[in-house]
Design a protein around this motif. Structure first.
Motif, short mmCIF file in Angstrom:
data_model
loop_
_atom_site.label_atom_id
_atom_site.label_comp_id
_atom_site.label_asym_id
_atom_site.label_seq_id
_atom_site.Cartn_x
_atom_site.Cartn_y
_atom_site.Cartn_z
N ARG A 119 0.85 -1.19 0.00
CA ARG A 119 0.00 0.00 0.00
C ARG A 119 0.88 1.23 0.00
O ARG A 119 1.91 1.26 0.67
CB ARG A 119 -0.90 -0.01 1.24
N SER A 120 0.49 2.25 -0.75
CA SER A 120 1.25 3.49 -0.80
C SER A 120 0.29 4.67 -0.83
O SER A 120 -0.70 4.64 -1.58
CB SER A 120 2.16 3.50 -2.04
N GLU A 121 0.57 5.68 -0.02
CA GLU A 121 -0.24 6.90 0.02
C GLU A 121 0.67 8.11 -0.05
O GLU A 121 1.70 8.14 0.62
CB GLU A 121 -1.00 7.01 1.35
N GLU A 122 0.27 9.09 -0.85
CA GLU A 122 0.97 10.36 -0.84
C GLU A 122 0.34 11.19 0.29
O GLU A 122 -0.80 11.62 0.18
CB GLU A 122 0.82 11.07 -2.18
N LEU A 123 1.08 11.38 1.37
CA LEU A 123 0.56 12.09 2.53
C LEU A 123 0.68 13.60 2.37
O LEU A 123 -0.09 14.36 2.95
CB LEU A 123 1.31 11.64 3.79
N GLU B 207 6.75 6.04 6.91
CA GLU B 207 6.52 7.36 6.33
C GLU B 207 7.89 7.98 6.06
O GLU B 207 8.77 7.90 6.91
CB GLU B 207 5.69 8.23 7.26
N TRP C 28 4.54 -0.18 8.40
CA TRP C 28 4.15 1.08 7.77
C TRP C 28 5.30 2.06 7.97
O TRP C 28 5.78 2.24 9.07
CB TRP C 28 2.88 1.61 8.42
N GLU D 275 4.05 4.12 3.23
CA GLU D 275 3.98 2.85 2.52
C GLU D 275 3.96 1.68 3.49
O GLU D 275 4.65 1.69 4.51
CB GLU D 275 5.18 2.70 1.57
#
Length: 192
Positions: free
Chosen positions: A70-74, A98, A96, A85
């Protein structure tokens, strides 16, 4: 002006520059780089260190490709982003992380014919200080090799070109929190 130039923050007036002579150049080990001594292969030292324990493959960093599940642009910034990620580790656990996704940078150790090193004073807001540091810049031009970034930055920041370029080192500045890699070059044979 390119798209990369438009996205790049404008630089204030040229920073202060200063040449410094390294303190005890006569006492350092001389080599082909002109007095910037370096230990030769196998000269790691340390009690009990044998071949391969500190200089060989056993101590080499190695690239791994753990699956990112999983990947998120915070945060999306003008220069770098903050990503979160989830990574699947070989032992079956997921973690997880960051981190700052950073384009990297190139720095130049420019030495003139008198053996002086060029430094410039730059304001660095995250630490609220004006710091003396070598000319450097982001790897923010697509597909530009780090050596070309170093050449460009020496011209932009000090109006200098160099005839002789050598890579001194590359390193990860803070690998627990950023992907930033810094490539450091020695520049000699300087001309304006």
């Amino acid at each position: 002006m390119t798209v990369a130039d438009a996205a790049r923050p404008r630089r204030p007036a040229r920073p202060a520059l200063r040449w410094l002579k390294p303190a005890d150049a006569a006492g350092s080990a001389a080599d082909s780089t002109g007095g910037l001594g370096a230990a030769g292969a196998g000269e790691c030292g340390g009690a009990g260190s044998g071949a391969g324990e500190c200089c060989g493959a056993a101590m080499a960093d190695q690239s791994v490709d753990y699956p990112v599940t999983r990947s998120e642009e915070l945060f999306a910034g003008r220069i770098w982003d903050v990503l979160g990620e989830e990574v699947a580790l070989p032992d079956g656990q997921s973690v997880w992380r960051e981190f700052v996704a950073h384009p990297g940078a190139a720095a130049v150790i420019a030495i003139n014919d008198q053996g002086q090193v060029l430094l410039q004073r730059q304001y660095r807001h995250p630490v609220a200080m004006e710091l003396w540091e070598p000319p450097a810049g982001l790897l923010d031009v697509p597909d530009e090799p780090p050596i070309e970034t170093a050449r460009r930055e020496l011209v932009e920041e000090a109006d200098l070109e160099a005839a002789d370029w050598r890579q001194l080192v590359s390193f990860l500045s803070t690998p627990g929190g950023t992907s930033e890699a810094i490539y450091v070059y020695l520049a000699r044979g300087l001309t304006e």
